[in-house]
Design a protein around this motif. Structure first.
Motif, PDB file in Angstrom:
ATOM      1  N   UNK A  59      23.497  16.046  25.428  1.00  0.00           N
ATOM      2  CA  UNK A  59      22.420  15.280  24.796  1.00  0.00           C
ATOM      3  C   UNK A  59      21.473  16.174  23.993  1.00  0.00           C
ATOM      4  N   UNK A  60      21.925  17.368  23.669  1.00  0.00           N
ATOM      5  CA  UNK A  60      21.180  18.230  22.757  1.00  0.00           C
ATOM      6  C   UNK A  60      21.611  17.927  21.323  1.00  0.00           C
ATOM      7  N   UNK A  61      20.849  18.424  20.367  1.00  0.00           N
ATOM      8  CA  UNK A  61      21.258  18.313  18.974  1.00  0.00           C
ATOM      9  C   UNK A  61      22.604  18.998  18.775  1.00  0.00           C
ATOM     10  N   UNK A  62      23.421  18.428  17.891  1.00  0.00           N
ATOM     11  CA  UNK A  62      24.634  19.124  17.504  1.00  0.00           C
ATOM     12  C   UNK A  62      24.374  19.910  16.214  1.00  0.00           C
ATOM     13  N   UNK A  63      25.418  20.476  15.649  1.00  0.00           N
ATOM     14  CA  UNK A  63      25.247  21.321  14.461  1.00  0.00           C
ATOM     15  C   UNK A  63      24.652  20.538  13.291  1.00  0.00           C
ATOM     16  N   UNK A  64      25.102  19.304  13.105  1.00  0.00           N
ATOM     17  CA  UNK A  64      24.615  18.501  11.982  1.00  0.00           C
ATOM     18  C   UNK A  64      23.124  18.190  12.144  1.00  0.00           C
ATOM     19  N   UNK A  65      22.741  17.735  13.340  1.00  0.00           N
ATOM     20  CA  UNK A  65      21.339  17.436  13.575  1.00  0.00           C
ATOM     21  C   UNK A  65      20.469  18.688  13.493  1.00  0.00           C
ATOM     22  N   UNK A  66      20.983  19.813  13.981  1.00  0.00           N
ATOM     23  CA  UNK A  66      20.249  21.073  13.924  1.00  0.00           C
ATOM     24  C   UNK A  66      20.019  21.494  12.478  1.00  0.00           C
ATOM     25  N   UNK A  67      21.064  21.404  11.660  1.00  0.00           N
ATOM     26  CA  UNK A  67      20.933  21.810  10.265  1.00  0.00           C
ATOM     27  C   UNK A  67      19.906  20.961   9.525  1.00  0.00           C
ATOM     28  N   UNK A  68      19.845  19.662   9.864  1.00  0.00           N
ATOM     29  CA  UNK A  68      18.873  18.775   9.220  1.00  0.00           C
ATOM     30  C   UNK A  68      17.444  19.223   9.543  1.00  0.00           C
ATOM     31  N   UNK A  69      17.159  19.467  10.811  1.00  0.00           N
ATOM     32  CA  UNK A  69      15.815  19.917  11.203  1.00  0.00           C
ATOM     33  C   UNK A  69      15.551  21.329  10.689  1.00  0.00           C
ATOM     34  N   UNK A  70      16.580  22.166  10.700  1.00  0.00           N
ATOM     35  CA  UNK A  70      16.455  23.532  10.211  1.00  0.00           C
ATOM     36  C   UNK A  70      16.000  23.547   8.749  1.00  0.00           C
ATOM     37  N   UNK A  71      16.624  22.680   7.927  1.00  0.00           N
ATOM     38  CA  UNK A  71      16.258  22.618   6.508  1.00  0.00           C
ATOM     39  C   UNK A  71      14.807  22.183   6.330  1.00  0.00           C
ATOM     40  N   UNK A  72      14.366  21.224   7.141  1.00  0.00           N
ATOM     41  CA  UNK A  72      12.979  20.760   7.035  1.00  0.00           C
ATOM     42  C   UNK A  72      11.998  21.877   7.426  1.00  0.00           C
ATOM     43  N   UNK A  73      12.265  22.544   8.541  1.00  0.00           N
ATOM     44  CA  UNK A  73      11.362  23.614   8.978  1.00  0.00           C
ATOM     45  C   UNK A  73      11.387  24.790   8.013  1.00  0.00           C
ATOM     46  N   UNK A  74      12.553  25.072   7.452  1.00  0.00           N
ATOM     47  CA  UNK A  74      12.651  26.175   6.504  1.00  0.00           C
ATOM     48  C   UNK A  74      11.845  25.875   5.248  1.00  0.00           C
ATOM     49  N   UNK A  75      11.903  24.643   4.789  1.00  0.00           N
ATOM     50  CA  UNK A  75      11.122  24.241   3.634  1.00  0.00           C
ATOM     51  C   UNK A  75       9.618  24.328   3.930  1.00  0.00           C
ATOM     52  N   UNK A  76       9.241  23.911   5.139  1.00  0.00           N
ATOM     53  CA  UNK A  76       7.831  23.984   5.540  1.00  0.00           C
ATOM     54  C   UNK A  76       7.340  25.430   5.594  1.00  0.00           C
ATOM     55  N   UNK A  77       8.135  26.310   6.193  1.00  0.00           N
ATOM     56  CA  UNK A  77       7.735  27.707   6.287  1.00  0.00           C
ATOM     57  C   UNK A  77       7.727  28.383   4.921  1.00  0.00           C
ATOM     58  N   UNK A  78       8.617  27.968   4.028  1.00  0.00           N
ATOM     59  CA  UNK A  78       8.642  28.548   2.689  1.00  0.00           C
ATOM     60  C   UNK A  78       7.373  28.211   1.921  1.00  0.00           C
ATOM     61  N   UNK A  79       6.895  26.982   2.097  1.00  0.00           N
ATOM     62  CA  UNK A  79       5.691  26.549   1.395  1.00  0.00           C
ATOM     63  C   UNK A  79       4.416  27.074   2.043  1.00  0.00           C
ATOM     64  N   UNK A  80       4.349  27.042   3.371  1.00  0.00           N
ATOM     65  CA  UNK A  80       3.113  27.373   4.073  1.00  0.00           C
ATOM     66  C   UNK A  80       3.095  28.781   4.656  1.00  0.00           C
ATOM     67  N   UNK A  81       4.226  29.443   4.667  1.00  0.00           N
ATOM     68  CA  UNK A  81       4.297  30.769   5.255  1.00  0.00           C
ATOM     69  C   UNK A  81       4.516  30.696   6.762  1.00  0.00           C
ATOM     70  N   UNK A  82       4.976  31.800   7.328  1.00  0.00           N
ATOM     71  CA  UNK A  82       5.237  31.838   8.768  1.00  0.00           C
ATOM     72  C   UNK A  82       6.618  32.389   9.060  1.00  0.00           C
ATOM     73  N   UNK A  83       6.873  32.656  10.332  1.00  0.00           N
ATOM     74  CA  UNK A  83       8.138  33.225  10.775  1.00  0.00           C
ATOM     75  C   UNK A  83       8.955  32.195  11.544  1.00  0.00           C
ATOM     76  N   UNK A  84      10.258  32.298  11.389  1.00  0.00           N
ATOM     77  CA  UNK A  84      11.209  31.494  12.174  1.00  0.00           C
ATOM     78  C   UNK A  84      12.241  32.438  12.761  1.00  0.00           C
ATOM     79  N   UNK A  85      12.714  32.101  13.961  1.00  0.00           N
ATOM     80  CA  UNK A  85      13.788  32.872  14.587  1.00  0.00           C
ATOM     81  C   UNK A  85      14.953  31.947  14.888  1.00  0.00           C
ATOM     82  N   UNK A  86      16.128  32.384  14.513  1.00  0.00           N
ATOM     83  CA  UNK A  86      17.365  31.689  14.868  1.00  0.00           C
ATOM     84  C   UNK A  86      18.033  32.491  15.975  1.00  0.00           C
TER      85      UNK A  86
END
Length: 760
Positions: free
Chosen positions: A297-324
């Motif tokens: 019942x965790x996210x799969x690869x498709x769901x993860x990539x969708x959220x990943x793209x949103x967070x990456x876009x947010x961090x690109x605009x506002x700045x900040x670090x992400x760890x994979x």
């Protein structure tokens, strides 16, 4: 008997004038029949309406409308029929009594609709209702007759009077039965049947009325003069009543039809809404299936990539670090192989909860990519926060787990990439985290590594090497075999050669096996590579045999992955047949870990190979986890002691004792012993002294290509002969040959293949 001025069951008077010439207007009679049929049709239609509506309020409404149509129709039929009745005297009707008859008609009609509103009615219930309804209709008729006022006295024939009541009851029963059967039908045949039933019901109602009229006899008193009827407008009044009644009934039927269509539209609308609701639920379910892992019942690869793209876009605009953070459960395959996939699934659920419990709630993203691979996405303030998170997960994963009656501890390997330091796209960050994970697994597992640029360089090189190795195998170019002598201590000569593959790379030069064997194993090329080595080694052995080396044997390494292939024995037999090499001159070297990985299948395959006449050697003995119980069952000929046990001799006393024990054990199992990695004279003398059968190492020679092996063999044999002569002279007391070193250091015929030390 007299009731309401009507003479029932009373004989006609002996004196009096009987009016015999009573007639009926045919047109009005027909009009009364039409009204009765319309009332019957309305009753059937309203019965259907009551049965099809769902709301109790609507059912009551249509029940009263049906009762009104039936009562109005019967009463109007009676009224029109009375207008059609023509007698030669003046007749008047009292309005209160006439309206009273309408009340009886309404009561009977309501009883009929109430009975038909029940979904399931027995015949006896219908019969009781029909009796009540028939009596009500008959009462309506005779009360209506009582409203008639004239000079004549009204008498009724008892037989016909009773017959009219029976007809009323029969018509009521027929109406109830027909209505109960027709209310659930549909289609053209149903409509035709309803029209026919309406005609029958109309006939029954009219028959009851005119049977009652047939029972009527009007008698003038003696001496009374008949008063001639005045000018009347019965026809006009009858038409008016009929038209009004038919309009009312038609309006009710139209309203029922409109309500039915409206209800159908509402039903269709509800169906559409239900379908839309189901589609929404299906969409949610599909989204759940598409974006979430069914097991954990965790996210799969498709769901993860969708959220990943949103967070990456947010961090690109506002700045900040992400760890994979990439996680891989260490040795998870052993669980599936030993306890089964169901146990493995249960373990994955527990581990998923461990990982989920180690993160910071909804702020961090946890996904399962498949198998035993998990991925986390976390927001950071600094690099060390990712390390602490990974260490917390590793610590949580080590908690003991009860599974299938066993208590086990699992470990995990972790790779980490950071945004924006290690990449700015989802694909790049995931790939780099995977490279870091690969490094953790390669460095012994149960560890974590951050991505570094050299990992990308290494991965790129490995990919390039894979493509070039595939090309080299396909084109048979660049791959070489080097041979290292194996010296027989008892016969004092080289009796075996070990074939070692090399790759003459056009850019990187001569590559040792440790640079490309792992690549071949990881990419499905190892079987083809082993097959190439075996073919080339056997062909080279045939070449050596043609130049006087008929007694030499050749040893070829077999990859653990290749040892799992059932067709290996057939391939070996075919190569021996094609090259013309005797099976006794070929020795196959396998590692103990490869044998113990699947002992049952390995045992079958090794016996097939031994049946061909090929010798078998267990390589790198002592570095794995072989069991002596299994070792004695394997059809082996030779045991090779790993170089790690000989390199510290004679300084390491413990290693010396281990080597002695291995030699004794091997001889007990009737196995010959080869010790590899011999580089010093002391090591050589120790092995010779303790009964080792063969030695191999740089003391004799480094691996050399085929065209140099004969010179190396001649050099080894020449120096051995010189050493034996020197030893003999020394024994005789002669020192002439002892004054010089018979084994000087020499570069030999090849820079990397010289005989650098004497063998004694």
């Amino acid at each position: 008997m007299e009731w309401l001025g009507l003479q029932f069951l009373t004989e006609l008077p002996e004196s009096g004038q009987v009016i015999l010439d009573c007639t009926h207007n045919p047109f009005l009679v027909l009009l009364a029949y039409v009204v009765a049929c319309a009332a019957g049709f309305a009753t059937l239609d309203m019965t259907e309406r009551v049965g099809h509506v769902e709301k109790p309020g609507s059912q009551r409404l249509w029940r009263w409308v049906g009762a009104g149509c039936l009562a109005g129709g019967i009463w109007a039929m009676h009224f029109i029929s009375m207008l059609a009745f023509q007698i030669p005297i003046e007749v008047n009707y009292q309005l209160p009594i006439t309206l009273l008859s309408l009340v009886f008609a309404l009561t009977a009609s309501w009883l009929a609709m109430h009975t038909l509103s029940h979904p399931h009615v027995t015949f006896w219930q219908l019969l009781r209702a029909a009796v009540c309804i028939g009596l009500g209709i008959a009462t309506m008729h005779y009360v209506g007759m009582a409203a008639m006022r004239s000079a004549a006295t009204t008498y009724y024939d008892p037989t016909l009077f009773v017959l009219s009541i029976v007809i009323a009851i029969g018509a009521s029963l027929a109406a109830l039965l027909i209505s109960s059967h027709l209310r659930d039908g549909n289609g053209m045949f149903h409509q035709v049947l309803k029209y026919t039933a309406s005609l029958v019901l109309g006939a029954g109602i009219v028959s009851m009325h005119f049977t009652g009229m047939a029972a009527l006899t009007l008698v003038l008193p003696v001496g009374s003069l008949p008063t001639l009827p005045g000018e009347n407008s019965h026809l006009q009044l009858g038409l008016t009543v009929a038209i009004i009644t038919l309009l009312i009934i038609g309006s009710c039927i139209s309203a029922a039809l409109a309500d039915k269509k409206l209800q159908n539209k509402e039903f269709d609308l509800r169906r559409v809404n239900a379908l839309l609701s189901q589609l929404d639920q299906a969409r949610v379910s599909l989204q759940q299936v598409a974006n979430y892992d069914a097991l954990t019942n965790l996210l799969n690869r498709r769901g993860f990539n969708h959220i990943f793209a949103e967070k990456l876009n947010e961090k690109t605009q506002n700045g900040g670090l992400l760890a994979v953070i990439f996680l891989d459960i260490d040795h998870f395959k052993r669980i599936n192989d030993s306890l089964g996939h169901d146990a493995g699934d249960e373990l994955l659920k527990v581990l998923a909860q461990h990982i989920k419990g180690s993160v910071r709630g909804h702020e961090d993203v946890v996904a399962r990519f498949g198998g035993d691979e998990f991925c986390l996405l976390i927001s950071l303030r600094d690099r060390e926060e990712a390390r602490h998170m990974a260490q917390r997960i590793m610590l949580k994963m080590k908690e003991p787990i009860e599974l299938s009656g066993r208590r086990m501890v699992m470990t995990t390997s972790i790779g980490i990439s950071l945004f924006p330091e290690d990449g700015k796209t989802c694909e790049e960050l995931l790939k780099n985290a995977d490279l870091a994970l690969y490094q953790s697994k390669g460095s012994g597992r149960n560890s974590l590594h951050f991505f570094s640029p050299n990992l990308r360089t290494r991965a790129t090189m490995e990919l390039q090497l894979e493509e070039e190795l595939r090309h080299a195998l396909r084109e048979d170019s660049g791959l070489l075999l080097y041979y290292q002598p194996i010296y027989d201590l008892k016969n004092a000569k080289v009796t075996k050669l070990e074939a070692l593959v090399r790759w003459q790379h056009p850019i990187h030069g001569l590559l040792a096996p440790d640079r490309f064997i792992a690549i071949a194993e990881a990419n499905g090329l190892i079987a083809e590579l082993d097959n190439w080595v075996l073919r080339r080694a056997c062909a080279d052995l045939g070449e050596l045999s043609r130049h006087g080396c008929e007694e030499l044997k050749i040893a070829v390494n077999c990859s653990p992955l290749n040892l799992t292939r059932e067709e290996l024995a057939n391939e070996i037999e075919q190569i021996l047949h094609v090259t013309g090499v005797a099976p006794e001159r070929l020795e196959l070297e396998v590692t103990e870990n490869a044998l113990m990985g699947n002992i049952a299948n390995s045992l079958v395959l090794l016996r097939q190979i031994r049946a061909l006449g090929v010798s078998l050697s267990i390589d790198d003995f002592g570095t794995g986890y072989s069991s002596l119980a299994y070792l004695k069952r394997l059809p082996l000929n030779t045991l090779k002691i790993d170089r790690s046990f000989i390199q510290d001799i004679p300084k390491a006393t413990q290693d010396m004792e281990i080597v002695q024990a291995i030699i004794v054990m091997a001889h007990t199992l009737h196995l010959q012993v080869v010790t590899e990695g011999v580089e010093t004279l002391e090591q050589y003398q120790f092995l010779e002294r303790h009964g080792c059968d063969f030695v191999q190492g740089y003391l004799l020679s480094r691996p050399v290509p085929l065209d140099e092996i004969r010179a190396v063999l001649d050099e080894i044999n020449r120096r051995q002969h010189a050493h034996m002569v020197t030893a003999l002279n020394l024994a005789r007391g002669t020192t002439a040959l002892a004054s010089t070193d018979p084994f000087p250091k020499s570069p030999g015929p090849h820079a990397g293949a010289s005989v650098v030390r004497p063998i004694r």
